[in-house]
Enzyme design. Structure first.
Site, PDB file in Angstrom:
ATOM      1  N   THR A  14       0.832  -1.215   0.000  1.00  0.00           N
ATOM      2  CA  THR A  14       0.000   0.000   0.000  1.00  0.00           C
ATOM      3  C   THR A  14       0.865   1.262   0.000  1.00  0.00           C
ATOM      4  OG1 THR A  14      -1.602  -1.246   1.299  1.00  0.00           O
ATOM      5  CG2 THR A  14      -1.892   1.141   1.247  1.00  0.00           C
ATOM      6  N   LYS A 107       6.288   1.220  12.890  1.00  0.00           N
ATOM      7  CA  LYS A 107       6.188   1.501  14.336  1.00  0.00           C
ATOM      8  C   LYS A 107       6.567   0.299  15.180  1.00  0.00           C
ATOM      9  CE  LYS A 107       1.906   0.506  12.703  1.00  0.00           C
ATOM     10  NZ  LYS A 107       1.145   1.041  11.601  1.00  0.00           N
ATOM     11  N   GLU A 131       8.799   9.467  10.229  1.00  0.00           N
ATOM     12  CA  GLU A 131       7.589  10.276  10.418  1.00  0.00           C
ATOM     13  C   GLU A 131       6.304   9.478  10.229  1.00  0.00           C
ATOM     14  OE1 GLU A 131       5.701  12.754  11.825  1.00  0.00           O
ATOM     15  OE2 GLU A 131       7.390  13.985  11.213  1.00  0.00           O
ATOM     16  N   VAL A 134       4.028   7.082  13.109  1.00  0.00           N
ATOM     17  CA  VAL A 134       3.009   7.502  14.078  1.00  0.00           C
ATOM     18  C   VAL A 134       2.020   8.447  13.401  1.00  0.00           C
ATOM     19  CG1 VAL A 134       2.569   8.635  16.284  1.00  0.00           C
ATOM     20  CG2 VAL A 134       4.670   7.317  15.975  1.00  0.00           C
ATOM     21  N   GLY A 189     -11.831  -2.353   3.912  1.00  0.00           N
ATOM     22  CA  GLY A 189     -10.365  -2.405   3.890  1.00  0.00           C
ATOM     23  C   GLY A 189      -9.712  -1.557   4.971  1.00  0.00           C
ATOM     24  N   GLU A 192      -7.833  -5.076   9.211  1.00  0.00           N
ATOM     25  CA  GLU A 192      -7.191  -6.294   8.714  1.00  0.00           C
ATOM     26  C   GLU A 192      -8.148  -7.478   8.894  1.00  0.00           C
ATOM     27  OE1 GLU A 192      -3.982  -6.397   7.616  1.00  0.00           O
ATOM     28  OE2 GLU A 192      -3.616  -4.276   8.016  1.00  0.00           O
ATOM     29  N   ASP A 203      -1.670  -1.574  18.332  1.00  0.00           N
ATOM     30  CA  ASP A 203      -1.138  -0.667  17.315  1.00  0.00           C
ATOM     31  C   ASP A 203      -0.951   0.742  17.911  1.00  0.00           C
ATOM     32  OD1 ASP A 203      -0.759   0.132  14.343  1.00  0.00           O
ATOM     33  OD2 ASP A 203      -2.373   1.461  15.022  1.00  0.00           O
ATOM     34  N   LYS A 207       2.698   3.097  18.726  1.00  0.00           N
ATOM     35  CA  LYS A 207       2.880   4.513  18.359  1.00  0.00           C
ATOM     36  C   LYS A 207       3.109   5.358  19.610  1.00  0.00           C
ATOM     37  CE  LYS A 207      -0.038   3.754  14.333  1.00  0.00           C
ATOM     38  NZ  LYS A 207      -1.418   3.702  13.853  1.00  0.00           N
ATOM     39  N   GLY A 304      -3.414   5.059   4.974  1.00  0.00           N
ATOM     40  CA  GLY A 304      -3.691   5.127   3.532  1.00  0.00           C
ATOM     41  C   GLY A 304      -2.394   5.311   2.778  1.00  0.00           C
TER      42      GLY A 304
HETATM   43  N1  LIG Z   1      -0.925   1.216   5.130  1.00  0.00           N
HETATM   44  C1  LIG Z   1      -0.961   2.287   5.913  1.00  0.00           C
HETATM   45  O1  LIG Z   1      -1.903   3.049   5.875  1.00  0.00           O
HETATM   46  C2  LIG Z   1       0.191   2.581   6.832  1.00  0.00           C
HETATM   47  C3  LIG Z   1       0.139   3.754   7.630  1.00  0.00           C
HETATM   48  C4  LIG Z   1       1.210   4.058   8.470  1.00  0.00           C
HETATM   49  C5  LIG Z   1       2.301   3.210   8.515  1.00  0.00           C
HETATM   50  N2  LIG Z   1       2.299   2.076   7.752  1.00  0.00           N
HETATM   51  C6  LIG Z   1       3.474   1.196   7.840  1.00  0.00           C
HETATM   52  O2  LIG Z   1       4.068   1.104   6.573  1.00  0.00           O
HETATM   53  C7  LIG Z   1       4.663  -0.172   6.412  1.00  0.00           C
HETATM   54  C8  LIG Z   1       4.096  -0.825   5.147  1.00  0.00           C
HETATM   55  O3  LIG Z   1       2.697  -0.957   5.275  1.00  0.00           O
HETATM   56  P1  LIG Z   1       1.768  -1.364   4.035  1.00  0.00           P
HETATM   57  O4  LIG Z   1       0.373  -1.081   4.466  1.00  0.00           O
HETATM   58  O5  LIG Z   1       2.274  -0.749   2.791  1.00  0.00           O
HETATM   59  O6  LIG Z   1       1.992  -2.948   4.015  1.00  0.00           O
HETATM   60  P2  LIG Z   1       1.582  -3.968   2.854  1.00  0.00           P
HETATM   61  O7  LIG Z   1       0.581  -3.365   1.939  1.00  0.00           O
HETATM   62  O8  LIG Z   1       1.253  -5.242   3.518  1.00  0.00           O
HETATM   63  O9  LIG Z   1       2.943  -4.137   2.040  1.00  0.00           O
HETATM   64  C9  LIG Z   1       4.052  -4.805   2.576  1.00  0.00           C
HETATM   65  C10 LIG Z   1       5.082  -4.934   1.482  1.00  0.00           C
HETATM   66  O10 LIG Z   1       6.241  -5.530   2.054  1.00  0.00           O
HETATM   67  C11 LIG Z   1       6.593  -6.676   1.291  1.00  0.00           C
HETATM   68  N3  LIG Z   1       7.079  -7.698   2.204  1.00  0.00           N
HETATM   69  C12 LIG Z   1       6.442  -8.210   3.272  1.00  0.00           C
HETATM   70  N4  LIG Z   1       7.208  -9.148   3.854  1.00  0.00           N
HETATM   71  C13 LIG Z   1       8.347  -9.204   3.126  1.00  0.00           C
HETATM   72  C14 LIG Z   1       9.503  -9.991   3.214  1.00  0.00           C
HETATM   73  N5  LIG Z   1       9.654 -10.921   4.149  1.00  0.00           N
HETATM   74  N6  LIG Z   1      10.491  -9.770   2.282  1.00  0.00           N
HETATM   75  C15 LIG Z   1      10.342  -8.848   1.323  1.00  0.00           C
HETATM   76  N7  LIG Z   1       9.239  -8.073   1.198  1.00  0.00           N
HETATM   77  C16 LIG Z   1       8.273  -8.263   2.084  1.00  0.00           C
HETATM   78  C17 LIG Z   1       5.325  -7.154   0.599  1.00  0.00           C
HETATM   79  O11 LIG Z   1       5.689  -7.873  -0.583  1.00  0.00           O
HETATM   80  P3  LIG Z   1       4.582  -8.456  -1.592  1.00  0.00           P
HETATM   81  O12 LIG Z   1       3.833  -7.293  -2.111  1.00  0.00           O
HETATM   82  O13 LIG Z   1       5.367  -9.114  -2.645  1.00  0.00           O
HETATM   83  O14 LIG Z   1       3.754  -9.395  -0.778  1.00  0.00           O
HETATM   84  C18 LIG Z   1       4.634  -5.824   0.325  1.00  0.00           C
HETATM   85  O15 LIG Z   1       5.073  -5.281  -0.880  1.00  0.00           O
HETATM   86  C19 LIG Z   1       4.344  -0.936   7.711  1.00  0.00           C
HETATM   87  O16 LIG Z   1       5.411  -0.795   8.600  1.00  0.00           O
HETATM   88  C20 LIG Z   1       3.140  -0.221   8.240  1.00  0.00           C
HETATM   89  O17 LIG Z   1       3.005  -0.342   9.637  1.00  0.00           O
HETATM   90  C21 LIG Z   1       1.276   1.752   6.920  1.00  0.00           C
END
Ligand SMILES: NC(=O)c1ccc[n+]([C@@H]2O[C@H](COP(=O)([O-])OP(=O)(O)OC[C@H]3O[C@@H](n4cnc5c(N)ncnc54)[C@H](OP(=O)(O)O)[C@@H]3O)[C@@H](O)[C@H]2O)c1
Length: 440
Positions: A14, A107, A131, A134, A189, A192, A203, A207, A304
């Protein structure tokens, strides 16, 4: 123009995919703002073949993020995979140890290993920015780390989990049960498939532990957080709160008291007319109270792809603008070696107002007994009232709601335990803490 800042991005989900798209779309603007281009040269994720809606053909692909951190020809490593363990931990450590700047949105990783990683960054003279870890797009890390330098912070608190805030908002606005709203959050969405981490408060706790360190200059203490999720919040609580002039939010609160620092995550009643009470849906809010500035409240998108990528982009831009040899801002607000030990303020000594809802037998003497148990524990009541019959209230059953003036957790727990022994309770007592913003 100076040489490009070359970056490698691990994690193309994402946030990662949004970041790649935005860096492409905004490359000219970023080059002007940073004084040099930002160039993605390497990427890594689990499945190479997956369509991510962005063109990755120009970048070197790594199946293993740790390999990329160790060997790619990059200046900065951007970790967007998530998780406290590997490969996030090993890859970030490898990148810092190699003298690369690092940006992460993770986080869980920082909550567990933030001090160790910050110390490596300092030793190597590189930047560790986080940044997005959190409250997503809200620039609260920079505010605490840089903008409020010289302020003494007394309390930092906020709505930091969009899933919980979405559920509580829908329960209130549409008179729906917790279970129905959770299913709806999953369908859209926002939650989870396994929502435990969000709704049980973990979570928010991750933070909060990071904010505590930045606010109070103490070592990160993720295991010293009082934790209560929102699964026990019923429509009855929400109705009673509304009638009393409150709304219920899941807050993370870090507060300095005479005995130490309280870190707590729990459902909280906030006055209806406060700004934070009006933060609805998936939106986040963080309030910081300090001696010089007073109260700062920041409201914005906490999650997001784009909102989070915006914060990551700001972190990368800071690296691009940094000058070799210049003094760097310590990642955790002060050098890791100067972080103080965390002194835990026990929950029992927490002071504040409380909302208590009791389902009791409808007979004489119950009201007086409840009032007596409160008085015995020196709890002064703002109000005690019998609620109109709720759905579950049949004949012989009634709901009593109490709101206390400021008292201690210990007094409330002792009084409620005494009431439980009286034999007239017909359900589990509900206790919700009241939090009052300083001014707004
Ligand atoms: N989504 C949000 O709104 C949000 C907000 C604040 C902070 N965050 C933080 O941002 C980070 C990413 O979140 P996200 O929502 O983007 O997660 P996500 O959609 O689940 O994406 C995770 C990515 O990491 C890759 N990945 C996972 N395990 C892996 C491994 N063992 N080796 C290599 N690649 C791996 C996945 O690969 P594949 O695509 O190939 O499966 C995917 O591309 C997290 O730390 C989350 O806490 C997210």
């Amino acid at each position: 123009m100076a040489d490009a800042l070359k970056i490698g991005i691990a994690g193309l989900g994402t946030v990662g995919a949004s970041l790649v798209r935005i860096l492409t779309e905004k490359q000219n603007l970023l080059a002007v703002s940073c004084g040099r281009p930002i160039q993605v040269v390497a990427v890594s994720a689990r499945s190479r073949g997956r369509d991510r809606g962005v063109d990755l053909s120009g970048y070197e692909w790594y199946d293993d993020a740790v390999e990329m951190a160790k060997h790619a020809d990059i200046d900065a490593y951007v970790e967007l995979m998530g998780g406290a363990g590997d490969p996030a931990y090993s890859s970030v450590k490898a990148a810092l140890s190699r003298g690369l700047h690092v940006v992460t949105a993770n986080k869980a990783l920082l909550s567990r290993n933030g001090v160790e990683l910050a110390a490596i960054a300092e030793e190597k003279g590189v930047i560790l920015n986080f940044e997005a870890a959190v409250a997503g797009g809200i620039p609260v890390i920079k505010a605490l780390r840089e903008s409020l330098t010289g302020n003494t912070v007394s309390r930092v608190y906020g709505i930091m989990n969009g899933t919980c805030n979405y559920i509580l908002t829908r329960m209130e606005k549409e008179e729906l049960s917790f279970e129905t709203c959770l299913k709806e959050a999953q369908r859209l969405g926002y939650a989870e498939a396994d929502p435990t981490f969000d709704i049980e408060g973990n979570d928010t706790a991750h933070k909060l532990s990071i904010l505590t360190t930045l606010a109070f200059g103490t070592r990160i203490a993720p295991d010293d957080i009082y934790l209560e999720g929102i699964t026990n919040i019923s429509l009855e609580d929400i109705h009673a709160a509304a009638d009393l002039g409150y709304r219920i939010k899941l807050l993370g609160v870090a507060q300095k008291t005479s005995v130490g620092i309280e870190q707590r995550v729990h459902p909280t009643m906030v006055p209806q007319d406060s700004v934070i009470a009006r933060v609805d849906g998936v939106t986040n809010a963080v309030a910081i109270e300090s001696d010089i500035l007073g109260e700062l409240l920041m409201v914005g998108p906490g999650a997001g792809g784009d909102a989070t990528a915006s914060a990551v982009m700001g972190d990368i831009a800071d690296i691009a603008k940094s000058r070799p040899g210049a003094q760097l801002v310590p990642s955790l607000g002060r050098p890791a070696a100067q972080l103080e030990d965390y002194r835990h303020g026990e929950m029992q000594s927490h002071e504040g107002g409380y909302f208590i809802r009791l389902t009791v037998e409808d007979r004489t003497g119950v009201f007086a007994s409840i009032a007596s148990r409160m008085a015995e524990n020196a709890i002064s009541l703002e109000s005690i009232m019998q609620r109109p019959k709720a759905n579950g209230d049949g004949p012989g059953r009634q709901t009593v709601v109490l709101v206390t003036h400021a008292t201690t957790e210990k007094a409330v727990r002792t009084a409620v335990a005494a009431i439980e022994k009286e034999g007239y309770l017909l359900g589990k007592p509900q206790v919700i803490r009241i939090e009052r913003p300083k001014s707004v």
